[in-house]
Design a protein around this motif. Sequence first.
Motif, PDB file in Angstrom:
ATOM      1  N   ALA A   1       0.828  -1.204   0.000  1.00 23.79           N
ATOM      2  CA  ALA A   1       0.000   0.000   0.000  1.00 23.79           C
ATOM      3  C   ALA A   1       0.861   1.252   0.000  1.00 23.79           C
ATOM      4  N   SER A   2       1.985   1.199   0.682  1.00 20.12           N
ATOM      5  CA  SER A   2       2.858   2.376   0.719  1.00 20.12           C
ATOM      6  C   SER A   2       3.480   2.648  -0.648  1.00 20.12           C
ATOM      7  N   ARG A   3       3.592   1.634  -1.470  1.00 20.51           N
ATOM      8  CA  ARG A   3       4.107   1.831  -2.829  1.00 20.51           C
ATOM      9  C   ARG A   3       3.112   2.576  -3.700  1.00 20.51           C
ATOM     10  N   VAL A   4       1.855   2.565  -3.318  1.00 18.84           N
ATOM     11  CA  VAL A   4       0.806   3.244  -4.078  1.00 18.84           C
ATOM     12  C   VAL A   4       0.543   4.634  -3.518  1.00 18.84           C
ATOM     13  N   ILE A   5       0.610   4.784  -2.212  1.00 21.05           N
ATOM     14  CA  ILE A   5       0.240   6.041  -1.563  1.00 21.05           C
ATOM     15  C   ILE A   5       1.206   7.167  -1.932  1.00 21.05           C
ATOM     16  N   LEU A   6       2.496   6.916  -1.890  1.00 21.13           N
ATOM     17  CA  LEU A   6       3.469   7.971  -2.165  1.00 21.13           C
ATOM     18  C   LEU A   6       3.364   8.519  -3.584  1.00 21.13           C
ATOM     19  N   PRO A   7       3.237   7.693  -4.616  1.00 17.49           N
ATOM     20  CA  PRO A   7       3.050   8.267  -5.955  1.00 17.49           C
ATOM     21  C   PRO A   7       1.751   9.066  -6.098  1.00 17.49           C
ATOM     22  N   ILE A   8       0.712   8.689  -5.372  1.00 14.41           N
ATOM     23  CA  ILE A   8      -0.526   9.470  -5.430  1.00 14.41           C
ATOM     24  C   ILE A   8      -0.287  10.855  -4.842  1.00 14.41           C
ATOM     25  N   PHE A   9       0.454  10.946  -3.745  1.00 20.79           N
ATOM     26  CA  PHE A   9       0.791  12.248  -3.185  1.00 20.79           C
ATOM     27  C   PHE A   9       1.620  13.073  -4.168  1.00 20.79           C
ATOM     28  N   ALA A  10       2.596  12.445  -4.793  1.00 22.86           N
ATOM     29  CA  ALA A  10       3.420  13.162  -5.769  1.00 22.86           C
ATOM     30  C   ALA A  10       2.576  13.662  -6.940  1.00 22.86           C
ATOM     31  N   PHE A  11       1.637  12.859  -7.383  1.00 24.58           N
ATOM     32  CA  PHE A  11       0.727  13.242  -8.466  1.00 24.58           C
ATOM     33  C   PHE A  11      -0.135  14.432  -8.043  1.00 24.58           C
ATOM     34  N   ALA A  12      -0.626  14.409  -6.801  1.00 25.87           N
ATOM     35  CA  ALA A  12      -1.445  15.514  -6.298  1.00 25.87           C
ATOM     36  C   ALA A  12      -0.644  16.807  -6.207  1.00 25.87           C
ATOM     37  N   ILE A  13       0.600  16.712  -5.771  1.00 25.54           N
ATOM     38  CA  ILE A  13       1.442  17.911  -5.708  1.00 25.54           C
ATOM     39  C   ILE A  13       1.705  18.463  -7.096  1.00 25.54           C
ATOM     40  N   PHE A  14       1.984  17.585  -8.041  1.00 24.63           N
ATOM     41  CA  PHE A  14       2.219  18.030  -9.413  1.00 24.63           C
ATOM     42  C   PHE A  14       1.002  18.770  -9.955  1.00 24.63           C
ATOM     43  N   LEU A  15      -0.174  18.223  -9.731  1.00 23.84           N
ATOM     44  CA  LEU A  15      -1.396  18.862 -10.227  1.00 23.84           C
ATOM     45  C   LEU A  15      -1.646  20.204  -9.551  1.00 23.84           C
ATOM     46  N   THR A  16      -1.446  20.285  -8.242  1.00 23.65           N
ATOM     47  CA  THR A  16      -1.696  21.548  -7.551  1.00 23.65           C
ATOM     48  C   THR A  16      -0.667  22.610  -7.899  1.00 23.65           C
ATOM     49  N   ASN A  17       0.551  22.202  -8.189  1.00 21.01           N
ATOM     50  CA  ASN A  17       1.580  23.177  -8.562  1.00 21.01           C
ATOM     51  C   ASN A  17       1.396  23.720  -9.970  1.00 21.01           C
ATOM     52  N   ASN A  18       0.797  22.949 -10.845  1.00 19.57           N
ATOM     53  CA  ASN A  18       0.716  23.344 -12.248  1.00 19.57           C
ATOM     54  C   ASN A  18      -0.662  23.806 -12.693  1.00 19.57           C
ATOM     55  N   THR A  19      -1.608  23.899 -11.804  1.00 19.68           N
ATOM     56  CA  THR A  19      -2.942  24.379 -12.154  1.00 19.68           C
ATOM     57  C   THR A  19      -3.401  25.415 -11.140  1.00 19.68           C
ATOM     58  N   SER A  20      -4.229  26.345 -11.612  1.00 20.11           N
ATOM     59  CA  SER A  20      -4.756  27.349 -10.688  1.00 20.11           C
ATOM     60  C   SER A  20      -6.273  27.281 -10.557  1.00 20.11           C
ATOM     61  N   ASN A  21      -6.952  26.648 -11.521  1.00 12.53           N
ATOM     62  CA  ASN A  21      -8.407  26.504 -11.408  1.00 12.53           C
ATOM     63  C   ASN A  21      -8.825  25.136 -11.946  1.00 12.53           C
ATOM     64  N   SER A  22     -10.111  24.846 -11.829  1.00 15.04           N
ATOM     65  CA  SER A  22     -10.577  23.503 -12.174  1.00 15.04           C
ATOM     66  C   SER A  22     -10.514  23.216 -13.674  1.00 15.04           C
ATOM     67  N   SER A  23     -10.670  24.231 -14.516  1.00  9.25           N
ATOM     68  CA  SER A  23     -10.599  23.972 -15.961  1.00  9.25           C
ATOM     69  C   SER A  23      -9.174  23.600 -16.379  1.00  9.25           C
ATOM     70  N   GLU A  24      -8.186  24.249 -15.785  1.00  8.34           N
ATOM     71  CA  GLU A  24      -6.792  23.873 -16.069  1.00  8.34           C
ATOM     72  C   GLU A  24      -6.504  22.473 -15.538  1.00  8.34           C
ATOM     73  N   LEU A  25      -7.077  22.169 -14.394  1.00  7.30           N
ATOM     74  CA  LEU A  25      -6.878  20.850 -13.808  1.00  7.30           C
ATOM     75  C   LEU A  25      -7.403  19.772 -14.741  1.00  7.30           C
ATOM     76  N   LEU A  26      -8.580  19.970 -15.297  1.00  6.28           N
ATOM     77  CA  LEU A  26      -9.152  18.976 -16.211  1.00  6.28           C
ATOM     78  C   LEU A  26      -8.346  18.874 -17.500  1.00  6.28           C
ATOM     79  N   GLN A  27      -7.837  20.004 -17.982  1.00  7.75           N
ATOM     80  CA  GLN A  27      -7.020  19.974 -19.200  1.00  7.75           C
ATOM     81  C   GLN A  27      -5.715  19.229 -18.971  1.00  7.75           C
ATOM     82  N   LEU A  28      -5.180  19.304 -17.788  1.00 12.85           N
ATOM     83  CA  LEU A  28      -3.923  18.622 -17.473  1.00 12.85           C
ATOM     84  C   LEU A  28      -4.154  17.176 -17.055  1.00 12.85           C
ATOM     85  N   LEU A  29      -5.292  16.906 -16.454  1.00 14.11           N
ATOM     86  CA  LEU A  29      -5.567  15.582 -15.912  1.00 14.11           C
ATOM     87  C   LEU A  29      -5.738  14.529 -17.005  1.00 14.11           C
TER      88      LEU A  29
END
Length: 102
Positions: free
Chosen positions: A44-72
């Motif tokens: 489970a720890s092998r899955v949790i850490l990459p999910i956190f890294a993915f969340a940080i990447f998304l929050t750092n590179n988007t400012s609103n929900s439309s950008e989030l969907l375009q990047l996601l």
Amino acid sequence: MRLLTIIATIPVTLTLVQRGVLTPEQAAFVLVAIIVAVIVVQKASRVILPIFAFAIFLTNNTSNSSELLQLLAPLLALVLCLVGIYIMLRGVFMGTQKKERH
């Protein structure tokens, strides 16, 4: 390996607190949950850490929900392709290991 997983989780969680994604109380809960996951269920720890890294990447590179969907969408496509490649290569290499054992 388990200790490194716990250590790698700390900066990720602190970055999420700094960005305002998590409150300090939530971060404390996350860190305790990571420790429990590493102790109880190592996979489970092998899955949790990459999910956190993915969340940080998304929050750092988007400012609103439309950008989030375009990047996601492209990122999920990339993840799906990488998982497919992993499954194919794992099958090839695991198949050769099983033949060598017999």
